[in-house]
Every structure is written in structure tokens, then in C-alpha cells.
Design a protein around this motif. Structure first.
Motif, mmCIF file in Angstrom:
data_model
loop_
_atom_site.group_PDB
_atom_site.id
_atom_site.type_symbol
_atom_site.label_atom_id
_atom_site.label_comp_id
_atom_site.label_asym_id
_atom_site.label_seq_id
_atom_site.Cartn_x
_atom_site.Cartn_y
_atom_site.Cartn_z
ATOM 1 N N SER A 1 38.937 32.134 41.562
ATOM 2 C CA SER A 1 39.872 31.929 40.456
ATOM 3 C C SER A 1 41.180 31.404 41.034
ATOM 4 C CB SER A 1 40.123 33.244 39.698
ATOM 5 O OG SER A 1 40.734 34.210 40.542
ATOM 6 N N SER B 1 40.666 35.083 44.952
ATOM 7 C CA SER B 1 41.643 34.586 43.976
ATOM 8 C C SER B 1 42.795 33.915 44.719
ATOM 9 C CB SER B 1 42.180 35.716 43.096
ATOM 10 O OG SER B 1 42.921 36.649 43.866
ATOM 11 N N ARG C 1 52.933 30.347 42.636
ATOM 12 C CA ARG C 1 54.078 30.552 41.752
ATOM 13 C C ARG C 1 55.366 30.213 42.488
ATOM 14 N NH1 ARG C 1 51.657 35.431 42.798
ATOM 15 N NH2 ARG C 1 52.724 36.753 44.334
ATOM 16 N N SER D 1 45.198 30.224 39.824
ATOM 17 C CA SER D 1 46.175 30.262 38.733
ATOM 18 C C SER D 1 47.531 29.776 39.221
ATOM 19 C CB SER D 1 46.309 31.690 38.181
ATOM 20 O OG SER D 1 46.791 32.583 39.181
ATOM 21 N N GLY D 2 48.281 29.190 38.297
ATOM 22 C CA GLY D 2 49.663 28.818 38.563
ATOM 23 C C GLY D 2 49.899 27.430 39.095
ATOM 24 N N GLU E 1 49.516 24.587 37.801
ATOM 25 C CA GLU E 1 50.109 23.672 36.820
ATOM 26 C C GLU E 1 51.601 23.922 36.607
ATOM 27 O OE1 GLU E 1 48.949 27.429 34.925
ATOM 28 O OE2 GLU E 1 47.915 26.001 36.247
ATOM 29 N N THR E 2 52.151 25.021 37.146
ATOM 30 C CA THR E 2 53.569 25.354 36.930
ATOM 31 C C THR E 2 54.484 24.773 38.008
ATOM 32 O OG1 THR E 2 53.482 27.423 38.226
ATOM 33 C CG2 THR E 2 52.819 27.532 35.897
ATOM 34 N N GLU F 1 43.709 23.719 45.441
ATOM 35 C CA GLU F 1 42.739 24.121 44.433
ATOM 36 C C GLU F 1 41.429 23.356 44.574
ATOM 37 O OE1 GLU F 1 42.211 24.674 39.595
ATOM 38 O OE2 GLU F 1 44.115 23.932 40.403
ATOM 39 N N SER G 1 46.667 32.486 43.862
ATOM 40 C CA SER G 1 47.748 32.469 42.878
ATOM 41 C C SER G 1 48.929 31.703 43.451
ATOM 42 C CB SER G 1 48.170 33.910 42.538
ATOM 43 O OG SER G 1 49.287 33.920 41.678
#
Length: 244
Positions: A115, A154, A158, A117-118, A120-121, A100, A156
Motif C-alpha cells: 500500500s 506500506s 508526507r 499513500s501520500g 499525490e500530495t 511508488e 507513506s
């Protein structure tokens, strides 16, 4: 058998050196773009405008640190060191954080919206391999996306079904049919119209080799509009999570 083993070891060593040399371009791009920005903003200091010089300087410092680590790896590999991933485990959360940070710096330097995302998971999860090598592999994909994007990229991240997925998508012209089939081959250059030296055909190959060493796989596809028109490219790195 002895000669074949030696040739194979030498080939792996050459591949590692080539991949590391290729990856130097990402922090160099960040440093160059931010240095140019600081030079431009310096002319407005008399008028009291600082812009985001502090942020640009921080990106340059981070890129310089990354360059230093890559040079250290190059020296180690040139001396016959083993592949960084052998027998190691990486914290998936730290890999995500590194990707990131580097992706944001590169996208900002190239003027592309990003962008993420994810990330932090993924805390507390591990994947087989070396964290630096893995983030480098992912950044090769991000770098390609930033280069070919029209406006945005983007990323992502996960973890599902025991698999860590790093998905990178852009809104560019997408992969050609040949690139969808051969894009991860060493030295494959999909666009013959590009000037010599614009691409080296190593980015996706290096990323696929990192993923392969971790027991994973890489997938290339295009995003399609309802009318079937290509509206971007998508790359997914799938890496099995390490046993707890």
C-alpha cells in the motif's frame, strides 16, 4: 592533507560504485520474476489464458530501463564523476512517483501486498539532491521491507513542517536490538544465520548516505503490539524541503 583528501575522494568513489552495484539487484529481481511468470503463462496460451502477460512485460521493460540508467551512473562514477546530488534539486512529486512505481513492481514480483499513500500530495515541492539517487535510496529501504515482510509492506509519503518523510513499514520480525543501533553501518549484517551472500550490509547504509547528503536523517524502529511483542519494522527517511 593532500593525501587525506585523495583517500577520502577514493573512498567516496568506492562507496558510490558499491551502492550502485548493490542497487542493481532490485530491477534484476523484477525482471527475473516477471520473465519466469511469462514463461509459465506461455504454456496456457493454447487454452486461451493470457494472464497478465502485458503487465509483466511492461515491468520488465521498466526494470531494463532502470538498469540502463544505473549502468550509466556506474560508468560516470568509475571515471571520477561527482556525486549526483551535489548542487541539485529534485521534484518531490517525481521522486514519490518513481518510488511508488518501483515499489509496486518489486512487491508484485515477490508476492507481497503493498500500500502506498501520500504521493499525490507532494506535487510542487522540492528537496535538495538528485531525484534518481533519492528514489534509489528509498528503494533500498523498500527492498529490505519486501524481503523481510510476512505478507505486506506500506509506504507513506508526507510533507510536514518543512520536512519530507518517506516511511516504510513491514509486518515481519522487526529489527534486533543490535540492528536498531547499528543497522545503517556499512557492511552490517544483522542475522548470522543467513547464508553467505544473502545480504551485503549495504542497503540501509546506502539509504542513510543519500539522506545525509541531502541534510536529512534516517530512523529505525519496531512496531509493537499492545503486549509489547514486535510485529514489524519501520524506517523513516526525513529530508528537509528545499527553500523556495
Amino acid at each position: 592533507e593532500s593525501l587525506e583528501a585523495r583517500w577520502d575522494a577514493e573512498r567516496r568513489q568506492r562507496d558510490q560504485v558499491a551502492a550502485l552495484a548493490h542497487d542493481l539487484k532490485t530491477p534484476l529481481t523484477v525482471m527475473r520474476a516477471n520473465a519466469e511468470y511469462i514463461a509459465e503463462e506461455a504454456s496456457s496460451l493454447a487454452a486461451g489464458g493470457l494472464g497478465d502477460i502485458s503487465g509483466a512485460a511492461a515491468d520488465i521493460a521498466a526494470a531494463a530501463e532502470r538498469l540502463d540508467s544505473y549502468v550509466g551512473l556506474l560508468i560516470g562514477v568509475s571515471k571520477g564523476g561527482a556525486a549526483p546530488s551535489e548542487g541539485r534539486r529534485a521534484d518531490a512529486g517525481k521522486v514519490a512517483a518513481a518510488v511508488e512505481a518501483d515499489a509496486r513492481a518489486l512487491a508484485h514480483a515477490e508476492g507481497v501486498a503493498l500500500s502506498v499513500s501520500g504521493a499525490e500530495t507532494l506535487d510542487g515541492l522540492e528537496v535538495p539532491g538528485d531525484a534518481c539517487e533519492m528514489s534509489r535510496g528509498a528503494m533500498n529501504v523498500v527492498s529490505n521491507a519486501v524481503e523481510h515482510a510476512s505478507e505486506r509492506v506500506s509506504v507513506s509519503l508526507r510533507a510536514e513542517g518543512g520536512i519530507l518523510e518517506i516511511e516504510v513499514a513491514d509486518d515481519g520480525s522487526g529489527f534486533s536490538p543490535e540492528a536498531l543501533e547499528r543497522g545503517c553501518e556499512r557492511f552490517f549484517q544483522g542475522d548470522p544465520s543467513l547464508p553467505p551472500g544473502a545480504h551485503h550490509g549495504l542497503g540501509l547504509y546506502a539509504a542513510s548516505e543519500v539522506v545525509r547528503r541531502c541534510g536529512g536523517e534516517i530512523g529505525l524502529s519496531n512496531d509493537l503490539a499492545r503486549d509489547g511483542a514486535v510485529q514489524g519494522a519501520r524506517v523513516v527517511l526525513s529530508i528537509p524541503l528545499a527553500d523556495s
